[in-house]
Design an enzyme around this catalytic site. Structure first.
Site, PDB file in Angstrom:
ATOM      1  N   GLU A  26      26.594  -4.440  21.933  1.00  0.00           N
ATOM      2  CA  GLU A  26      26.557  -3.661  20.687  1.00  0.00           C
ATOM      3  C   GLU A  26      27.129  -2.277  20.958  1.00  0.00           C
ATOM      4  O   GLU A  26      26.844  -1.671  22.000  1.00  0.00           O
ATOM      5  CB  GLU A  26      25.125  -3.540  20.174  1.00  0.00           C
ATOM      6  N   GLU A  33      24.883   6.920  14.573  1.00  0.00           N
ATOM      7  CA  GLU A  33      23.607   6.712  13.904  1.00  0.00           C
ATOM      8  C   GLU A  33      23.050   8.082  13.539  1.00  0.00           C
ATOM      9  O   GLU A  33      23.291   9.076  14.221  1.00  0.00           O
ATOM     10  CB  GLU A  33      22.623   5.981  14.810  1.00  0.00           C
TER      11      GLU A  33
END
Length: 291
Positions: free
Chosen positions: A178, A183
């Protein structure tokens, strides 16, 4: 008005007009976009291979994006988040040549589960190995909001994901790998983070992570950049690097990053959402991928 003043005024008008023409040209021709912070002129990756400028109004481009809405087993998304993802225009749409991903407080019944929040989760129908991504965006606000722009390997075994639906799902997370380009947690406003999950570092204890504080992440557009080569990965905001990953030992545990990955855009809602939250959007100007 004397000749000198008239000539000066005409030159100012000419400069304004020329600036407008240059801006219009580069906005509509991303291959020749020349903002060095946004395009990394010192990068080895400068050939545009895919983009979405999000021009137009209404529904998003279904040829480029897939709405991932299927709940995981158990009826809730991983990480304890509490929203439904929908394919409605209420949660994802184009307006004024921008993509809007909208998280809302509303009662929504889907797949036998009633939840109090909705949002959108988009999978790109384009995947690639190695290159540079440039994203210009501003982020939602509110304690409990958790927007992300990230990537997963097309081999992830995840029912309901676009590439799994194409028959490519063979590998469980985190072994698939990933890449979290950005974020942002509303409980830590204006701090943006990048991370890498793999079999050697994943979940709440992920060690491959870095970030930086920026000004007005939710009020102003910023340029988020990710560069990925065979040797390393570099994450930056507005041309300022905050995380570099270049493991000494590359194996299946530390470097599953040698095959195709696709983009995901979403807003998650954490259980600690502000009770006064109503809605907030992630607004994206463009996404451009260079190789």
């Amino acid at each position: 008005m004397n000749k000198r003043v008239r000539a000066y005024a005409l030159s100012i008008i000419g400069l304004i007009l020329l600036s407008y023409l240059f801006f219009s040209f580069f906005r509509s021709n991303p291959n020749v976009y020349t903002d060095s912070k946004a395009t990394g002129l010192d990068s080895e990756f400068n050939s545009l291979v895919w983009s979405d400028e999000f021009d137009g109004e209404g529904a998003i481009n279904q040829e480029k994006w897939f709405h991932q809405t299927q709940l995981p087993p158990g009826g809730s998304w991983w990480g304890g988040i509490i929203q439904h993802y929908t394919d409605r225009e209420a949660n994802s749409y184009l307006k004024d040549d921008y993509l809007n991903l909208v998280a809302k407080k509303e009662t929504f019944d889907d797949q036998g589960e009633i939840k109090q929040y909705t949002a959108a989760r988009l999978n790109s129908k384009f995947a690639f190995t190695y290159g540079r991504i440039e994203i210009r965006a501003k982020l939602p606000t509110g304690t409990g909001t958790w927007p992300a722009i990230w990537m997963l390997n097309t081999n992830i075994d995840e029912d309901g994901a676009y590439w799994d639906n194409q028959g490519l799902g063979t590998t469980k997370w985190p072994s698939c790998g990933e890449i979290d380009i950005l974020e942002h947690w509303g409980k830590n406003q204006d701090y943006v983070s990048s991370a890498l999950h793999n079999a050697s570092s994943y979940g709440d204890q992920v060690k491959n992570v870095g970030g930086q504080k920026i000004d007005d992440a939710s009020a102003k557009f910023h340029d988020y950049s990710f560069e990925w080569s065979e040797e390393k990965m570099i994450f930056s905001v507005d041309g300022v690097e905050h995380f570099r990953y270049q493991p000494t030992i590359k194996n299946a545990d530390t470097w599953p990053y040698d095959s195709d990955y696709y983009l995901i855009l979403n807003i998650a809602i954490e259980p600690g959402i502000d009770p006064d939250f109503v809605e907030s959007s992630m607004v994206v100007d463009y996404i451009r991928i260079y190789q």
